[in-house]
Design an enzyme around this catalytic site. Structure first.
Site, PDB file in Angstrom:
ATOM      1  N   ASN A 147       0.983  -1.201  -0.181  1.00  0.00           N
ATOM      2  CA  ASN A 147       0.088  -0.083   0.434  1.00  0.00           C
ATOM      3  C   ASN A 147       0.891   1.226  -0.056  1.00  0.00           C
ATOM      4  OD1 ASN A 147      -3.229  -0.622   0.179  1.00  0.00           O
ATOM      5  ND2 ASN A 147      -2.386  -2.108   1.482  1.00  0.00           N
ATOM      6  N   HIS A 201      -7.729  -0.901   5.645  1.00  0.00           N
ATOM      7  CA  HIS A 201      -8.163  -1.791   6.259  1.00  0.00           C
ATOM      8  C   HIS A 201      -9.155  -2.576   5.303  1.00  0.00           C
ATOM      9  CE1 HIS A 201      -9.300  -4.963   9.936  1.00  0.00           C
ATOM     10  NE2 HIS A 201     -10.428  -5.062   9.266  1.00  0.00           N
ATOM     11  N   GLU A 229      -7.274  -2.091  -2.529  1.00  0.00           N
ATOM     12  CA  GLU A 229      -6.691  -1.497  -1.568  1.00  0.00           C
ATOM     13  C   GLU A 229      -6.063  -0.254  -2.222  1.00  0.00           C
ATOM     14  OE1 GLU A 229      -4.974  -2.784   2.154  1.00  0.00           O
ATOM     15  OE2 GLU A 229      -6.277  -4.685   1.389  1.00  0.00           O
TER      16      GLU A 229
END
Ligand code: GRF
Length: 223
Positions: A16, A111, A176
């Site tokens: 990420n 998350h 994500e």
């Protein structure tokens, strides 16, 4: 445009973090990645960040007597880099109320579930055990309660027959990498901000066009 100086906190591989760094390389992106900070000296993401010209720092929680001292060390590192926003990206330490309050409205996490479902660890096992047909990820502001802060943006993926925690994790991770840069851009530009227990402004980049958005070209190519 003044770009917001953003520190990314990691503990591991940092995929990420990579998506944020690559998005922030865009001229129009409203955040600049000022530092990548890890609590683990062996975090794989550190080498990638350094190789991409991002200042890195290790603030090893094991080198401090207690959590309070560790968080003081973390705050000092954030100050050193002139940090204005913090992104947690696979950062595996729970932060105490003091440092969270200090960064209230300026600290974001991602998350891998559609919160408020499946908080904490073993998210994908929880989702599969519950039999949900849709999972996803959530970008949210950080509050003292874990995985509970105001929601900035969410992206959904299907759960398919035969999914394992690993296969579901991989599918969620793909979104994500698209959602987190969008969420950071919303916060850094002021288009989304925390107001009590809600986010005001643009709460999601996706709305009804989610499928189209998910099929659009990625923001950056991970390497
Ligand atoms: C991601 O699934 C993130 O949502 C969760 O931890 C994982 C970190 O992966 N908080 P990476 O280090 O960003 O690759």
């Amino acid at each position: 445009m003044t770009k917001k100086r953003t520190a990314i906190l990691i503990s591991g591989r940092g995929s990420n973090m990579m998506s944020l760094v690559e998005a922030a390389a865009g001229l129009e992106f409203p955040a600049l990645i000022a530092a990548v900070i890890s609590n683990r000296p062996d975090a794989a993401g550190l080498a990638w960040a350094a190789a991409h010209g991002i200042p890195t720092r290790v603030v090893d929680h094991k080198a401090f007597a207690n959590r309070h001292a560790f968080e003081d060390g973390l705050q000092a590192a954030l100050d050193d880099f002139g940090t204005e926003l913090v992104c947690l990206a696979g950062f595996m330490r729970v932060l105490g109320a003091g440092i969270v309050a200090r960064w209230s409205g300026r600290m974001v996490n991602i998350h891998p579930s559609l919160l408020p479902s499946f908080k904490g660890l073993h998210t994908h096992e929880q989702a599969l055990a519950a039999g949900v047909r849709i999972s996803g990820c959530t970008a949210h502001f950080v509050v003292p309660e874990m995985d509970a802060g105001p929601i900035i943006a969410q992206a959904a993926v299907p759960v398919v027959d035969g999914d394992t925690p690993d296969s579901l994790a991989a599918r969620v991770l793909g979104v994500e990498h698209r959602l987190y840069p969008h969420a950071l851009a919303l916060v850094a530009s002021g288009r989304a901000r925390m107001a009590g227990d809600r986010v005001v402004g643009e709460r999601s980049p996706m709305g009804v066009n989610q499928a189209e958005w998910l099929m659009s070209p990625p923001l950056g190519v991970l390497g």
